[in-house]
Write an enzyme that holds these catalytic residues in place. Structure first.
Site, PDB file in Angstrom:
ATOM      1  N   HIS A 199       0.659  -1.653   0.068  1.00  0.00           N
ATOM      2  CA  HIS A 199      -0.218  -0.296   0.274  1.00  0.00           C
ATOM      3  C   HIS A 199       0.921   1.209  -0.082  1.00  0.00           C
ATOM      4  O   HIS A 199       0.286   2.164  -0.725  1.00  0.00           O
ATOM      5  CB  HIS A 199      -0.512  -0.168   1.106  1.00  0.00           C
ATOM      6  CG  HIS A 199      -2.229   1.345   1.236  1.00  0.00           C
ATOM      7  ND1 HIS A 199      -3.012   1.027   0.324  1.00  0.00           N
ATOM      8  CD2 HIS A 199      -1.740   2.190   1.939  1.00  0.00           C
ATOM      9  CE1 HIS A 199      -3.786   1.947   0.285  1.00  0.00           C
ATOM     10  NE2 HIS A 199      -3.236   3.073   1.444  1.00  0.00           N
ATOM     11  N   ARG A 306     -11.386   3.702  -6.351  1.00  0.00           N
ATOM     12  CA  ARG A 306     -11.009   3.099  -5.100  1.00  0.00           C
ATOM     13  C   ARG A 306     -11.740   3.654  -3.802  1.00  0.00           C
ATOM     14  O   ARG A 306     -11.583   3.941  -2.774  1.00  0.00           O
ATOM     15  CB  ARG A 306      -9.784   3.047  -4.403  1.00  0.00           C
ATOM     16  CG  ARG A 306      -9.069   2.591  -5.556  1.00  0.00           C
ATOM     17  CD  ARG A 306      -7.607   2.269  -4.817  1.00  0.00           C
ATOM     18  NE  ARG A 306      -6.606   1.875  -5.778  1.00  0.00           N
ATOM     19  CZ  ARG A 306      -5.619   2.254  -6.611  1.00  0.00           C
ATOM     20  NH1 ARG A 306      -5.194   3.656  -6.535  1.00  0.00           N
ATOM     21  NH2 ARG A 306      -4.327   1.701  -7.427  1.00  0.00           N
ATOM     22  N   ARG A 343     -15.240   0.869  -7.595  1.00  0.00           N
ATOM     23  CA  ARG A 343     -15.141  -0.446  -7.443  1.00  0.00           C
ATOM     24  C   ARG A 343     -15.493  -0.950  -5.731  1.00  0.00           C
ATOM     25  O   ARG A 343     -15.410   0.508  -4.915  1.00  0.00           O
ATOM     26  CB  ARG A 343     -13.170  -0.485  -6.918  1.00  0.00           C
ATOM     27  CG  ARG A 343     -13.217  -2.545  -6.411  1.00  0.00           C
ATOM     28  CD  ARG A 343     -11.928  -2.664  -6.709  1.00  0.00           C
ATOM     29  NE  ARG A 343     -10.777  -1.702  -5.784  1.00  0.00           N
ATOM     30  CZ  ARG A 343      -9.656  -1.858  -4.995  1.00  0.00           C
ATOM     31  NH1 ARG A 343      -9.392  -2.345  -6.519  1.00  0.00           N
ATOM     32  NH2 ARG A 343      -9.160  -0.716  -4.295  1.00  0.00           N
ATOM     33  N   GLU A 446      -8.200 -11.204 -10.345  1.00  0.00           N
ATOM     34  CA  GLU A 446      -6.964 -10.704 -10.116  1.00  0.00           C
ATOM     35  C   GLU A 446      -6.675 -11.879  -9.439  1.00  0.00           C
ATOM     36  O   GLU A 446      -5.850 -12.205  -8.637  1.00  0.00           O
ATOM     37  CB  GLU A 446      -7.376  -9.341  -8.837  1.00  0.00           C
ATOM     38  CG  GLU A 446      -8.754  -9.169  -7.861  1.00  0.00           C
ATOM     39  CD  GLU A 446      -9.019  -8.440  -7.211  1.00  0.00           C
ATOM     40  OE1 GLU A 446      -8.170  -6.987  -7.076  1.00  0.00           O
ATOM     41  OE2 GLU A 446     -10.074  -7.982  -7.361  1.00  0.00           O
ATOM     42  N   ASN A 469      -2.196  -5.874  -9.882  1.00  0.00           N
ATOM     43  CA  ASN A 469      -0.879  -6.325  -8.058  1.00  0.00           C
ATOM     44  C   ASN A 469      -1.498  -7.655  -7.614  1.00  0.00           C
ATOM     45  O   ASN A 469      -0.366  -8.495  -7.642  1.00  0.00           O
ATOM     46  CB  ASN A 469      -1.481  -5.298  -7.772  1.00  0.00           C
ATOM     47  CG  ASN A 469      -1.332  -3.942  -8.282  1.00  0.00           C
ATOM     48  OD1 ASN A 469      -0.377  -4.075  -9.483  1.00  0.00           O
ATOM     49  ND2 ASN A 469      -1.961  -2.751  -7.638  1.00  0.00           N
ATOM     50  N   ASP A 470      -3.273  -7.954  -7.646  1.00  0.00           N
ATOM     51  CA  ASP A 470      -3.600  -9.521  -7.067  1.00  0.00           C
ATOM     52  C   ASP A 470      -3.140 -10.622  -7.838  1.00  0.00           C
ATOM     53  O   ASP A 470      -3.072 -11.431  -7.308  1.00  0.00           O
ATOM     54  CB  ASP A 470      -5.071  -9.269  -6.391  1.00  0.00           C
ATOM     55  CG  ASP A 470      -4.639  -8.497  -5.352  1.00  0.00           C
ATOM     56  OD1 ASP A 470      -3.516  -8.340  -4.368  1.00  0.00           O
ATOM     57  OD2 ASP A 470      -5.775  -8.281  -4.536  1.00  0.00           O
ATOM     58  N   ARG A 480       2.608  -9.779  -1.789  1.00  0.00           N
ATOM     59  CA  ARG A 480       3.262  -9.124  -1.907  1.00  0.00           C
ATOM     60  C   ARG A 480       3.662  -7.902  -1.322  1.00  0.00           C
ATOM     61  O   ARG A 480       4.353  -6.672  -1.105  1.00  0.00           O
ATOM     62  CB  ARG A 480       2.341  -8.002  -3.233  1.00  0.00           C
ATOM     63  CG  ARG A 480       1.116  -7.338  -2.771  1.00  0.00           C
ATOM     64  CD  ARG A 480      -0.125  -7.338  -4.059  1.00  0.00           C
ATOM     65  NE  ARG A 480      -1.514  -6.801  -2.999  1.00  0.00           N
ATOM     66  CZ  ARG A 480      -2.260  -5.545  -3.455  1.00  0.00           C
ATOM     67  NH1 ARG A 480      -1.109  -4.593  -3.507  1.00  0.00           N
ATOM     68  NH2 ARG A 480      -2.869  -5.738  -3.026  1.00  0.00           N
ATOM     69  N   CYS A 517      -5.560  -2.124 -14.391  1.00  0.00           N
ATOM     70  CA  CYS A 517      -6.220  -1.147 -13.653  1.00  0.00           C
ATOM     71  C   CYS A 517      -4.975  -0.632 -12.332  1.00  0.00           C
ATOM     72  O   CYS A 517      -5.122  -0.562 -11.372  1.00  0.00           O
ATOM     73  CB  CYS A 517      -6.940  -0.432 -12.635  1.00  0.00           C
ATOM     74  SG  CYS A 517      -7.808  -2.125 -11.873  1.00  0.00           S
TER      75      CYS A 517
END
Length: 592
Positions: A199, A306, A343, A446, A469-470, A480, A517
């Site tokens: 993050h 987000r 989202r 994801e 990312n995921d 991660r 994204c």
């Protein structure tokens, strides 16, 4: 003494400034700046908390039974002595007055300074008194927390104009603190833990400031007010640099600023490849106010709002339907008719809430939160909250084009539950007389399961958004945010590229729009590869749009598509891609 610390580069560029340490504590500490007129009240908060602890310790000492060990009374005397020592409260007050820290932050920052002094003492007895100091600080922090009603009502970002630039150094930075620091003054971040898509890394890139994470010991080695250089390209942190090194990095800073200014001139240029393919460059945003920066950067829409950031840093209270509606409405209006993809709340793993809901209480001790009750799983476990969010999103659709994106979908049963909930929400809005328009429904790819079964999911949704990312995390089975395995986080891994390429191809074959994204979308190193895969919609932080647009303007999508089988068929896709794309870039016209 000058020395270097090495970590993982996660946000490019050079930052130079004085270190500001956010100390780790066994209890949560709020970190924010106070306005100049709030400083006397903040110092008073600190002194009242000290006095409350002193009274508590004095009472304990007075009420000790006669047969209590003498050492216990002596220990209480030590704690009282520390409390009333001018080096204790006077030093903490210094951070409030000079740096505008809130009382909790000032106290924990001063603890770091004093603790190091204790560590350097030669006398064993005095050195061991550090534990007493830590206990006293924690008592005062608890007293501050109990008197939270006396805290200042406003949280004001301080203007440090004319002073030395500041760099934030911490073991880790909580998402709630990152939200606060995002509105603040730091020119760069350094953390002990984290990876490329932790993050902290994502927010640093969103702020377009240099950051190095996974340094392991930076927060222990760097001291308050040390001069520090962050080399966000190499992942190097230079502490107390020599004048020659400092001047070299200042020159690099100036060069980087000139390059950003040159790229900013592209913001109103349409993103069209050399062979005429129109590319959507959308923005990722976290708060409604970010929409203005998206428009300014030349974004053609919001590809990812987000919404979970509306749920954080609120002292444990969830946002109401009305509050959410106003936030979504503000973002939709700010985008001036361009699409806004919202989202649904994606909490859990590295983005916990301040409070535990009923469903979270039942799963409080999950060993692996990344695999637990998060994202859509959490929303479906809290149906009242989920319906409330959906009502707010649908109501906002009356003010512009809104798309609804569901994170972490892996089962058709989840999609059926979502569709049923949407129908129920629409009926509720109709009965209440609230206006809304058609909202396209999309799912995030994801989890590898979603990528593999995508043709089945595509029958039920309008669009797909690939969260790289995921997807990388779950495909490669690594956390991660864990620097111990950060070297295994590899967006060039053949399995990852195959899943992305297949997802894009299957979505286009089904006539459904598809975007990326995740962090790969905003990394120019992947722009041509994704174009070659057939991607025509990217979503990234607004600050990343100019660099990606430059790559788009110099790209030939057809030639890239022809080179794709060679890249994906090789043992080392990154090396093959660099070789294949280098020639194309060399022959492409320059863009200014």
């Amino acid at each position: 003494m000058s020395f270097q610390v090495f970590g993982i580069p996660v946000s490019r560029g050079v930052a130079i400034g004085r270190a500001v340490l956010v100390a780790s504590s066994r209890i949560d500490v709020a970190h924010y700046f106070v306005a100049p007129h709030e400083i006397p009240g903040e110092v008073d908060r600190l002194l009242r908390a000290r006095d409350a602890v002193a009274l508590e310790l004095t009472t304990l000492k007075d009420e000790l039974p006669e047969d209590a060990p003498h050492e216990l009374a002596a220990l209480l005397d030590v704690h009282l002595m520390l409390l009333h020592d001018e080096a204790f409260t006077g030093g903490a007050s210094h951070w409030i007055v000079e740096r505008h820290y809130n009382a909790e932050w000032a106290l924990s920052a001063h603890l770091e300074v004093l603790a190091r002094q204790f560590d350097e003492m030669e006398d064993d007895y005095l050195r061991e008194r550090k534990a007493d100091l830590e206990q006293v600080v924690e008592r005062v922090l608890r007293a501050l927390a109990e008197a939270q009603g006396d805290a200042p009502a406003s949280v004001t970002p301080r203007d440090f104009a004319g002073e030395d630039p500041l760099l934030l150094v911490a073991a880790d930075i909580a998402p709630a603190d990152m939200i606060q620091f995002k509105r603040s003054v730091f020119r760069g971040f350094i953390t002990d833990i984290g990876g490329k898509t932790s993050h902290t890394a994502i927010v640093a890139r969103s702020m377009d400031i240099p950051a190095v994470v996974g340094t392991r010991e930076a927060s222990r080695l760097i001291m308050q007010d040390d001069w520090v250089i962050i080399d966000g390209d190499a992942g190097t942190v230079i502490v107390n640099p020599s004048p020659i090194v400092l001047e070299e990095y200042r020159f690099r800073q100036r060069q980087s600023e000139l390059e950003r200014a040159r790229l900013s001139r592209l913001r109103h240029t349409p993103a069209v490849t050399l062979d005429g393919e129109h590319i959507e460059l959308h923005a990722n945003i976290e708060m409604p106010a970010d929409a203005e920066a998206a428009v300014e950067a030349g974004a053609t829409g919001v590809g990812l709002f987000r919404s979970e950031f509306l749920f954080m840093n609120r002292g444990g209270e969830l946002p109401s339907e009305e509050e959410q509606f106003e936030a979504y409405k503000a973002a939709v209006i700010a985008m001036k008719g361009m699409p806004v993809t919202i989202r649904t709340v994606d909490v859990g793993a590295d983005k916990p809430l301040d409070r535990l809901t009923a469903s979270e209480l039942r799963h409080e001790h999950v060993l692996n939160p990344a695999m637990g009750l998060r994202a859509i799983r959490w929303s479906l476990a809290e149906p009242s909250m989920f319906r409330q969010q959906l009502r707010a999103i649908y109501r906002a659709s009356a003010f512009g084009k809104v798309r609804l994106l569901i994170p972490m979908v892996a089962h058709l049963s989840e999609v059926r539950q979502i569709l049923e909930t949407v129908r129920r929400v629409q009926q509720q809005l109709t009965d209440a007389g609230h206006a809304y328009t058609r909202v396209e429904l999309g799912v995030m790819v994801e989890i590898p399961a979603a990528a593999v079964m995508l043709p089945l999911l595509l029958k039920h949704v309008d669009f797909v958004s690939i969260g790289t990312n995921d997807l990388i995390q779950y495909t490669l089975a690594i956390d991660r945010a864990d620097e111990a395995v950060a070297h295994l986080y590899d967006p060039w891994h053949p399995a990852v590229l195959q899943l992305i390429s297949q997802s894009i191809a299957q979505s286009r074959a089904a006539g459904k729009s598809v975007s990326v994204c995740g962090e790969m979308a905003g990394d120019p190193a992947f722009t041509e590869l994704l174009l070659g895969m057939g991607l025509r919609s990217f979503s990234m932080h607004p600050s990343q749009i100019p660099a990606v647009k430059q790559r788009v303007l110099r790209a030939d999508a057809q030639r890239l598509a022809a080179a794709l089988p060679v890249i994906l068929g090789g043992d080392d896709p990154q090396s093959v891609a660099e070789k294949e794309l280098a020639g194309m870039r060399a022959r492409a016209p320059s863009v200014h």
